[in-house]
Scaffold this motif. Structure first.
Motif, mmCIF file in Angstrom:
data_model
loop_
_atom_site.group_PDB
_atom_site.id
_atom_site.type_symbol
_atom_site.label_atom_id
_atom_site.label_comp_id
_atom_site.label_asym_id
_atom_site.label_seq_id
_atom_site.Cartn_x
_atom_site.Cartn_y
_atom_site.Cartn_z
ATOM 1 N N PHE A 11 0.275 -0.316 6.216
ATOM 2 C CA PHE A 11 1.183 -0.658 5.283
ATOM 3 C C PHE A 11 1.904 -2.066 5.933
ATOM 4 O O PHE A 11 1.958 -2.115 6.976
ATOM 5 N N VAL A 12 2.461 -2.721 4.954
ATOM 6 C CA VAL A 12 3.363 -3.781 5.346
ATOM 7 C C VAL A 12 4.791 -3.883 4.785
ATOM 8 O O VAL A 12 4.792 -3.366 3.560
ATOM 9 N N VAL A 13 5.834 -4.036 5.512
ATOM 10 C CA VAL A 13 7.037 -4.289 4.915
ATOM 11 C C VAL A 13 7.295 -5.850 5.023
ATOM 12 O O VAL A 13 7.425 -6.543 6.096
ATOM 13 N N ALA A 14 7.756 -6.121 3.801
ATOM 14 C CA ALA A 14 8.222 -7.448 3.578
ATOM 15 C C ALA A 14 9.721 -7.701 3.102
ATOM 16 O O ALA A 14 9.885 -6.698 2.262
ATOM 17 N N ILE A 23 7.279 -2.527 0.508
ATOM 18 C CA ILE A 23 6.378 -1.991 1.276
ATOM 19 C C ILE A 23 5.033 -1.964 0.569
ATOM 20 O O ILE A 23 4.893 -1.333 -0.585
ATOM 21 N N PHE A 24 4.185 -2.470 1.149
ATOM 22 C CA PHE A 24 2.565 -2.516 0.420
ATOM 23 C C PHE A 24 1.907 -1.649 1.132
ATOM 24 O O PHE A 24 1.792 -1.206 2.408
ATOM 25 N N ILE A 25 1.433 -0.775 0.155
ATOM 26 C CA ILE A 25 0.297 0.350 0.716
ATOM 27 C C ILE A 25 -0.877 0.295 -0.213
ATOM 28 O O ILE A 25 -1.036 -0.281 -1.231
ATOM 29 N N ASP A 26 -1.979 0.980 0.345
ATOM 30 C CA ASP A 26 -3.201 0.948 -0.527
ATOM 31 C C ASP A 26 -2.983 1.974 -1.945
ATOM 32 O O ASP A 26 -2.117 2.782 -1.793
ATOM 33 N N ALA A 27 -3.424 1.543 -3.061
ATOM 34 C CA ALA A 27 -3.220 2.292 -4.022
ATOM 35 C C ALA A 27 -3.607 3.912 -3.999
ATOM 36 O O ALA A 27 -4.678 3.937 -3.401
ATOM 37 N N ARG A 28 -2.908 4.477 -4.929
ATOM 38 C CA ARG A 28 -3.282 6.212 -4.826
ATOM 39 C C ARG A 28 -3.847 6.237 -6.375
ATOM 40 O O ARG A 28 -3.516 5.531 -7.191
ATOM 41 N N LYS A 29 -4.570 7.497 -6.413
ATOM 42 C CA LYS A 29 -4.903 7.632 -7.857
ATOM 43 C C LYS A 29 -3.957 7.958 -8.891
ATOM 44 O O LYS A 29 -3.822 7.388 -9.900
ATOM 45 N N ASN A 30 -3.230 8.968 -8.541
ATOM 46 C CA ASN A 30 -2.113 9.458 -9.638
ATOM 47 C C ASN A 30 -0.805 8.906 -9.343
ATOM 48 O O ASN A 30 -0.783 7.874 -8.587
#
Length: 118
Positions: A11-14, A23-30
């Motif tokens: 994750f990245v905090v910008a 906060i950038f995270i990998d996408a989740r399904k739901n």
């Protein structure tokens, strides 16, 4: 605890131009349901994306901890490869201490983790 939580792989905090935090995270399904982050200003935070999807944001960089602690909300950005899949406002709940034994999840402090990388 490990069975109920996942760790953010990355994750990245910008910070935006007007001081907003992303906060950038990998996408989740739901889709997220009432997302919030519980944070105590230390090494780790817990992101409650939904009642079933709880994620540890581990090893928060010391330079952004104070900004996160002071933020009433952040903008979560879910990415798929290099594309934005979704973004949404997430409440920050600041607490004195998150009552979790991080070592049971295999986590230490930022400083200890950085020493291991050397």
């Amino acid at each position: 605890m490990a069975g109920n939580f996942s760790k953010a792989e990355k994750f990245v905090v910008a910070e935006g131009e007007e001081g907003e935090l992303y906060i950038f995270i990998d996408a989740r399904k739901n889709q997220p349901q009432h997302p919030k982050i519980i944070y105590d200003g230390r090494d780790h935070a817990i992101f409650f994306r939904s009642p079933e999807d709880k994620m540890i944001l581990d090893y928060i960089h010391p330079e952004v901890r104070d900004k996160l602690r002071k933020a009433p909300e952040v903008i979560m950005v879910e990415t798929l490869l290099e594309n934005i899949k979704d973004s949404y406002v997430t409440e920050m709940q600041i607490v004195d201490e998150i009552p979790v034994d991080w070592s049971r999840a295999g986590l230490t402090t930022w400083e200890e983790a950085m020493l291991k990388r050397k």
